[in-house]
Design an enzyme around this catalytic site. Structure first.
Site: not given
Ligand code: ACO
Length: 468
Positions: A307, A346, A402
């Site tokens: 987050h 996201h 971010d």
């Molecule tokens: N890098 C690589 N792959 C990713 C990323 C990423 N940053 N984010 C999602 N994916 C992929 C996952 O591996 C997944 O792949 P799969 O379907 O083959 O398993 C798919 O995309 C869906 O991902 P989920 O984890 O189901 O997405 P979720 O909605 O749960 O997660 C999150 C959202 C936590 C923000 C995620 O995108 C992430 O971890 N991002 C990196 C951390 C980040 O930047 N956080 C800040 C978010 S913005 C904020 O809070 C202000």
């Protein structure tokens, strides 16, 4: 309103124009209809898709990449408004009249002075603490600045101000050479019992919200000062919220450009639907705990790297990739090892995050000539291309808010440790606005977990268990 910083306004308007060209600002019918309880929705793990309440505070259209606060497009607010005005808007539902705005800003000036909280906070080893842990502690300590009765009258207890004279401090400090101060605690007197529904009192809730909006910046700045090995400094009543925040962190009055950049960043982070930290704040508020505890839990939830903690991680990642030297190779390796690229993806946005649309050109503008940040920005640009080309089309993964914010803060000379606290300093507006709104129709949050464990197990006394 922003005569001296026209170049920043132009960048924002250009980003807005591009966003409007590439996406359409149509609401999603199922996300804006009135809820008729019980509501039917498809819920995924992590409550994905669940509808928890109705709200008029803000709207995130994830498929179009559109962010709205109380009916206003965030691009317009960034271009023409200020963080203070946005706070008023989020809390009250309407933009203020000139008189209302003047009165609101005067309150913020008053509430920026947190003498008791800072005195108490300074007795902890802030320089050794995680800045978010210190911020959460300070947020909860703010409760003692301002009692519930004071909230009703709107007057903080000025006579309780603690001066720098050690003798005037009611708790005695005994410096015995230990790293931490040791206190003799005062015995607490009997307290008045509070009415259970105290949080439903609008006036008290609003005062606490104003207090928290003003105060979180003071606390975060003080933490930053101590971590730089310096003493906190008082706010300047003549400065805006953004300028004060920078001034209290750096000890230097910011240039109009620096003030404007911080102001835009604060506007962009002010509210964002039912995200994890907002939900945490609402869950705590729903028990009729108070707004300070709610905001404290928002800070705690925000801290995680999935987050608000991501902005700090992004900068460290960019440094690592710069050192590695090959962006394509680094991204390829990270993804093939099942890793995540920080600052991408996201839960709600399956399009380009509108906040990143503003922060990317801001970063591009600010890094020019900055020897430390310019190479990192180049890495970021290459990385965006690489990640979007691999994951954009199929997984709808784009830069989030971010990804570029750390570069922007870095150009303002802010330490990465402070990036997530800055997020909290802004988001406190959304937390408090949504908490006060939720309390109008409060229902305690209580989802259920499916029990998939065993039944009927026989208790075995410790001495009879294997492995002893
Ligand atoms: N890098 C690589 N792959 C990713 C990323 C990423 N940053 N984010 C999602 N994916 C992929 C996952 O591996 C997944 O792949 P799969 O379907 O083959 O398993 C798919 O995309 C869906 O991902 P989920 O984890 O189901 O997405 P979720 O909605 O749960 O997660 C999150 C959202 C936590 C923000 C995620 O995108 C992430 O971890 N991002 C990196 C951390 C980040 O930047 N956080 C800040 C978010 S913005 C904020 O809070 C202000």
């Amino acid at each position: 309103m922003h005569e001296k910083t026209q170049s920043i306004t132009k960048l924002i308007l250009k980003a807005a124009e591009r966003a409007r060209r590439e996406t359409s600002a149509e609401p999603e019918p199922d996300q804006i209809a009135r809820v008729r309880w019980p509501v039917a929705c498809t819920v995924g793990p992590g409550l994905e898709g669940a509808i928890a309440c109705e709200s008029k505070v803000g709207y995130v259209n994830g498929s179009k990449g559109w962010l709205v606060y109380r009916g206003y497009d965030v691009f317009d607010l960034c271009a023409h408004s200020t963080y203070e005005e946005v706070c008023y808007l989020l809390l009250h539902g309407e933009l203020p009249s000139p008189d209302e705005f003047k009165a609101f800003k005067e309150k913020l000036v008053d509430y920026r002075y947190l003498n008791q909280t800072l005195r108490l906070l300074m007795s902890f080893p802030l320089e050794e603490m995680n800045a978010m842990a210190a911020l959460r502690m300070g947020t909860n300590q703010m409760r003692q600045e301002f009692s519930y009765i004071d909230h009703r009258t709107g007057h903080p207890p000025k006579m309780d101000v603690i001066g720098s004279d050690e003798d005037s401090i009611p708790m005695e400090t005994q410096p015995k050479g230990e790293r931490r101060a040791i206190y003799e605690f005062k015995k607490r007197g009997r307290r008045k019992r509070m009415r259970m529904n105290r949080q439903l009192d609008d006036a008290a809730g609003l005062q606490a919200a104003y207090h928290l909006i003003a105060g979180l910046a003071t606390i975060a700045a003080a933490i930053s000062r101590v971590q730089q090995g310096k003493l906190p400094i008082d706010p300047d009543p003549g400065l805006s919220h953004a300028a004060n925040f920078l001034y209290m962190m750096t000890g230097r009055r910011p240039t109009p450009q620096e003030e404007r950049v911080m102001d835009v960043a604060l506007i962009l982070y002010a509210d964002h639907g039912m995200n994890a930290s907002t939900f945490a704040a609402l869950v705590v508020a729903s028990t009729l705990s108070d707004v300070y505890f709610s905001v404290g839990s928002g800070v705690a939830a925000l801290n995680g790297p999935l987050h608000g903690g991501a902005n700090q991680q992004v900068l460290y990642m960019l440094e690592e990739v710069l050192e590695h030297g090959d962006v394509k190779d680094w991204v390829g390796q990270t993804l093939s090892n099942g890793g995540r690229v920080m600052g991408f993806g996201h839960r709600v946005y399956k399009a380009y995050d509108p906040r990143a649309r503003v922060l990317a050109p801001l970063a591009a503008h600010l890094v020019r000539g900055n020897r430390e940040m310019e190479p990192l920005f180049k890495v970021a640009r290459q990385m965006e291309k690489e990640v979007v080309s691999r994951l954009g089309r199929d997984k709808k993964i784009f830069p989030n808010v971010d990804f570029y914010s750390g570069l922007v803060y870095g150009c303002l000379g802010i330490d990465p440790e402070m990036f997530t606290p800055i997020f909290a300093v802004s988001r406190v507006a959304g937390w408090t606005a949504r908490v006060l709104e939720y309390l109008q129709n409060n229902r305690i949050f209580r989802p259920r977990a499916r029990y998939i464990g065993e039944f009927g197990k026989r208790y075995v006394p410790l001495e009879d268990r294997a492995g002893g």
